[in-house]
Design an enzyme around this catalytic site. Sequence first.
Site, PDB file in Angstrom:
ATOM      1  N   LYS A 202    -154.911   3.875  -2.341  1.00 39.84           N
ATOM      2  CA  LYS A 202    -155.380   2.509  -2.059  1.00 39.84           C
ATOM      3  C   LYS A 202    -156.004   2.001  -3.356  1.00 39.84           C
ATOM      4  O   LYS A 202    -157.122   2.353  -3.690  1.00 39.84           O
ATOM      5  CB  LYS A 202    -156.436   2.550  -0.942  1.00 39.84           C
ATOM      6  CG  LYS A 202    -156.609   1.265  -0.150  1.00 39.84           C
ATOM      7  CD  LYS A 202    -157.027   0.039  -0.924  1.00 39.84           C
ATOM      8  CE  LYS A 202    -158.508  -0.047  -1.196  1.00 39.84           C
ATOM      9  NZ  LYS A 202    -158.845  -1.228  -2.038  1.00 39.84           N
ATOM     10  N   GLU A 277    -166.282  10.194  -7.725  1.00 36.39           N
ATOM     11  CA  GLU A 277    -166.639   9.833  -9.104  1.00 36.39           C
ATOM     12  C   GLU A 277    -167.314   8.475  -9.016  1.00 36.39           C
ATOM     13  O   GLU A 277    -166.660   7.475  -8.766  1.00 36.39           O
ATOM     14  CB  GLU A 277    -165.385   9.719  -9.983  1.00 36.39           C
ATOM     15  CG  GLU A 277    -164.535  10.969 -10.048  1.00 36.39           C
ATOM     16  CD  GLU A 277    -165.191  12.091 -10.820  1.00 36.39           C
ATOM     17  OE1 GLU A 277    -166.230  11.857 -11.481  1.00 36.39           O
ATOM     18  OE2 GLU A 277    -164.696  13.217 -10.741  1.00 36.39           O
ATOM     19  N   CYS A 311    -167.945   3.349 -16.345  1.00 35.43           N
ATOM     20  CA  CYS A 311    -168.936   4.150 -15.606  1.00 35.43           C
ATOM     21  C   CYS A 311    -169.769   5.062 -16.498  1.00 35.43           C
ATOM     22  O   CYS A 311    -170.946   5.275 -16.234  1.00 35.43           O
ATOM     23  CB  CYS A 311    -168.226   4.973 -14.543  1.00 35.43           C
ATOM     24  SG  CYS A 311    -166.899   5.986 -15.209  1.00 35.43           S
ATOM     25  N   GLU A 408    -177.215   0.206 -12.136  1.00 34.49           N
ATOM     26  CA  GLU A 408    -175.977   0.099 -12.909  1.00 34.49           C
ATOM     27  C   GLU A 408    -175.577  -1.372 -12.930  1.00 34.49           C
ATOM     28  O   GLU A 408    -175.279  -1.957 -11.885  1.00 34.49           O
ATOM     29  CB  GLU A 408    -174.867   0.930 -12.257  1.00 34.49           C
ATOM     30  CG  GLU A 408    -173.588   0.872 -13.057  1.00 34.49           C
ATOM     31  CD  GLU A 408    -172.456   1.671 -12.421  1.00 34.49           C
ATOM     32  OE1 GLU A 408    -172.187   1.478 -11.229  1.00 34.49           O
ATOM     33  OE2 GLU A 408    -171.845   2.470 -13.134  1.00 34.49           O
TER      34      GLU A 408
HETATM   35  P1  NAP Z   1    -166.194  -0.181  -5.285  1.00 35.09           P
HETATM   36  O1  NAP Z   1    -166.587  -1.489  -4.822  1.00 35.09           O
HETATM   37  O2  NAP Z   1    -166.945   1.002  -4.839  1.00 35.09           O
HETATM   38  O3  NAP Z   1    -164.655  -0.026  -4.934  1.00 35.09           O
HETATM   39  C1  NAP Z   1    -163.887   1.090  -5.284  1.00 35.09           C
HETATM   40  C2  NAP Z   1    -162.705   1.206  -4.353  1.00 35.09           C
HETATM   41  O4  NAP Z   1    -163.174   1.464  -3.034  1.00 35.09           O
HETATM   42  C3  NAP Z   1    -161.877  -0.065  -4.263  1.00 35.09           C
HETATM   43  O5  NAP Z   1    -160.530   0.294  -4.081  1.00 35.09           O
HETATM   44  C4  NAP Z   1    -162.437  -0.712  -3.019  1.00 35.09           C
HETATM   45  O6  NAP Z   1    -161.579  -1.635  -2.406  1.00 35.09           O
HETATM   46  C5  NAP Z   1    -162.660   0.492  -2.138  1.00 35.09           C
HETATM   47  N1  NAP Z   1    -163.609   0.266  -1.050  1.00 35.09           N
HETATM   48  C6  NAP Z   1    -164.565  -0.694  -0.923  1.00 35.09           C
HETATM   49  N2  NAP Z   1    -165.222  -0.562   0.237  1.00 35.09           N
HETATM   50  C7  NAP Z   1    -164.677   0.491   0.881  1.00 35.09           C
HETATM   51  C8  NAP Z   1    -164.918   1.135   2.127  1.00 35.09           C
HETATM   52  N3  NAP Z   1    -165.867   0.718   2.953  1.00 35.09           N
HETATM   53  N4  NAP Z   1    -164.185   2.208   2.454  1.00 35.09           N
HETATM   54  C9  NAP Z   1    -163.224   2.664   1.632  1.00 35.09           C
HETATM   55  N5  NAP Z   1    -162.937   2.100   0.443  1.00 35.09           N
HETATM   56  C10 NAP Z   1    -163.656   1.029   0.070  1.00 35.09           C
HETATM   57  O7  NAP Z   1    -166.227  -0.040  -6.855  1.00 35.09           O
HETATM   58  P2  NAP Z   1    -165.656  -1.054  -7.891  1.00 35.09           P
HETATM   59  O8  NAP Z   1    -166.528  -2.246  -7.856  1.00 35.09           O
HETATM   60  O9  NAP Z   1    -164.197  -1.220  -7.694  1.00 35.09           O
HETATM   61  O10 NAP Z   1    -165.827  -0.229  -9.249  1.00 35.09           O
HETATM   62  C11 NAP Z   1    -167.021  -0.208  -9.929  1.00 35.09           C
HETATM   63  C12 NAP Z   1    -167.781   1.058  -9.678  1.00 35.09           C
HETATM   64  O11 NAP Z   1    -166.967   2.212  -9.895  1.00 35.09           O
HETATM   65  C13 NAP Z   1    -168.939   1.238 -10.615  1.00 35.09           C
HETATM   66  O12 NAP Z   1    -170.069   1.645  -9.892  1.00 35.09           O
HETATM   67  C14 NAP Z   1    -168.507   2.339 -11.563  1.00 35.09           C
HETATM   68  O13 NAP Z   1    -169.523   3.068 -12.133  1.00 35.09           O
HETATM   69  C15 NAP Z   1    -167.658   3.163 -10.685  1.00 35.09           C
HETATM   70  N6  NAP Z   1    -166.699   3.940 -11.482  1.00 35.09           N
HETATM   71  C16 NAP Z   1    -166.921   5.284 -11.609  1.00 35.09           C
HETATM   72  C17 NAP Z   1    -166.070   6.064 -12.358  1.00 35.09           C
HETATM   73  C18 NAP Z   1    -166.297   7.539 -12.489  1.00 35.09           C
HETATM   74  O14 NAP Z   1    -165.373   8.237 -12.840  1.00 35.09           O
HETATM   75  N7  NAP Z   1    -167.452   8.051 -12.211  1.00 35.09           N
HETATM   76  C19 NAP Z   1    -164.975   5.489 -12.990  1.00 35.09           C
HETATM   77  C20 NAP Z   1    -164.776   4.106 -12.840  1.00 35.09           C
HETATM   78  C21 NAP Z   1    -165.657   3.355 -12.076  1.00 35.09           C
HETATM   79  P3  NAP Z   1    -161.690  -3.199  -2.818  1.00 35.09           P
HETATM   80  O15 NAP Z   1    -161.188  -3.283  -4.182  1.00 35.09           O
HETATM   81  O16 NAP Z   1    -160.828  -3.907  -1.863  1.00 35.09           O
HETATM   82  O17 NAP Z   1    -163.135  -3.563  -2.672  1.00 35.09           O
END
Ligand code: NAP
Length: 505
Positions: A202, A277, A311, A408
């Site tokens: 997804k 992650e 991240c 963050e």
């Molecule tokens: P996010 O809002 O957590 O979304 C990540 C993924 O999860 C998206 O595909 C999102 O779909 C989906 N999602 C949202 N709500 C969900 C739910 N209730 N159940 C299942 N899946 C759900 O994160 P983001 O805003 O895309 O990315 C930014 C974050 O990712 C930052 O906090 C960053 O630090 C972290 N990140 C971490 C790493 C690492 O390796 N540690 C790497 C990259 C990014 P939608 O797109 O439709 O909302």
Amino acid sequence: MREPDQSSPRPEVSPALRASVRAFLARPAHLLIDGQWQEAASGETFDVLDPATGQRIASVAKGTAVDIDRAVAAARRAFTRGPWSRMLSAERGRLLNRLADLIESRLDEIAELESLDGGNPLSSLRRADLPMALANLRATAGWADKITGETYLSRPAGHGLTYVLRQPIGVAGLITPWNAPFLMALNKIGTALAAGCTCVLKPAELAPLSALWLGTLIQELDFPAGTVNIVPGLGPEAGAALAEHPDVNKISFTGSTAVGRSIMIAAAGTMKRVTLELGGKSPVLVFPDADLEAAAAAITAEITFKTGQFCAAGTRLFVHHDVETRLLDALSTLSRKITLGHGLQASTQMGPLISRRQLDRVLHYIDEGKRSGAQLVTGGKAVPGSGFFVEPTLLADARPDTSVMTDEIFGPVLCAAPFVEDDLDAIASLANHTPYGLAAKIWTRDLRTTHQLARKLDAGLITVNGGGGEGARPFGGFKQSGIGREGGREGVLAYTELKSVSIGY
Ligand code: NAP
Ligand code: MG
């Protein structure tokens, strides 16, 4: 009092797309389920925007729980009956290497598409994401035929034998974010497949195109139907359905800590394995003996990489009082020279943030920082016009418990504070004062400081003097930055289960 920078770099927007990317965008973007491109059950689509202009560039099928259900069923069939989990592991590795070669032969195309969808400059995709994605895939492919078990001697000797099988875990649910969409999708798919799993991906709603492009390559190479299924959709619908699905054995999620927590709760229902992650608020520690010029260049490059939407970025800068002024001067000079623009523009060093919402969030934090007493050294403003652009921003004298130092931000905002301590435990405790523990960066020429601090810091990734040669190392965090590691041997083993088999003679 330091004067804020008044100049506002204006983004130049003129994307000229190659024909193959235009053709890809013009095709209806569907779901890949059981080897077929299909419409979403709802018949609905959602719009995908170019964050540099705010303009719609594509419409993508909006998968929901019904589609996730079909995709999981296809992945299950491919796992239990289909050839994937029964294929010679070396053959799986060979197919993954062929995928790497095919991607490499079309690197310009994916660079353009990824830049357009996520806003990252072509130059940074070519330098970082894409070579890393290929290197990771090839390293992972190499693990496919090196996943081995163990044998134990019987007690008493000669009466039997116990061996330990390491088997693929089954169907893996993969959920990825928008900041490095291609790299994340490929890392997860490659690792799941190398271990012998089948999967349902997804991708993030804000940048789903490169995952769908990857699906077309997977089709081209005749991976068995159902091995890789791709279902774009909204997180709370498609993502949540995947995390809750009773027939999914493991979830590998990259995204925010808040959503990671909800994934863990959803996974608990059927005791799914999870790899998470999550976010970070990584410290950068600069000692008086550091090469300040190199440190300033690397810190600036990192805080502007992916417009700060990275991240593992070093976002809390702790600089020794003796070199604070010199370092901050160098940082503000460098950050004023960063060229903002459309990712497809050759001159662009930093693109837009991903969305209006992300821009508002970043500006909100900058205001909060100023209100809580931090000094604005440079940047601090949105760039007027279309697209979601913000200036690289440096805040100094940020206090440890203010939101700019604890949360963050996920934007190009570096928050600095001086330190005077010489005691490494006190310095480590400054750095560790956060619920996150993804990365930490150290700048010093002193070996004792380097090795002692590397042990004391709560972080899964330590970089000293800018690092180098990281390769496909295990990637992941301590504390609320996640659970488990991706990459390296650990990453592949995380898609396996152990089984002890005892045989009496
Ligand atoms: P996010 O809002 O957590 O979304 C990540 C993924 O999860 C998206 O595909 C999102 O779909 C989906 N999602 C949202 N709500 C969900 C739910 N209730 N159940 C299942 N899946 C759900 O994160 P983001 O805003 O895309 O990315 C930014 C974050 O990712 C930052 O906090 C960053 O630090 C972290 N990140 C971490 C790493 C690492 O390796 N540690 C790497 C990259 C990014 P939608 O797109 O439709 O909302
Ligand atoms: Mg987009």
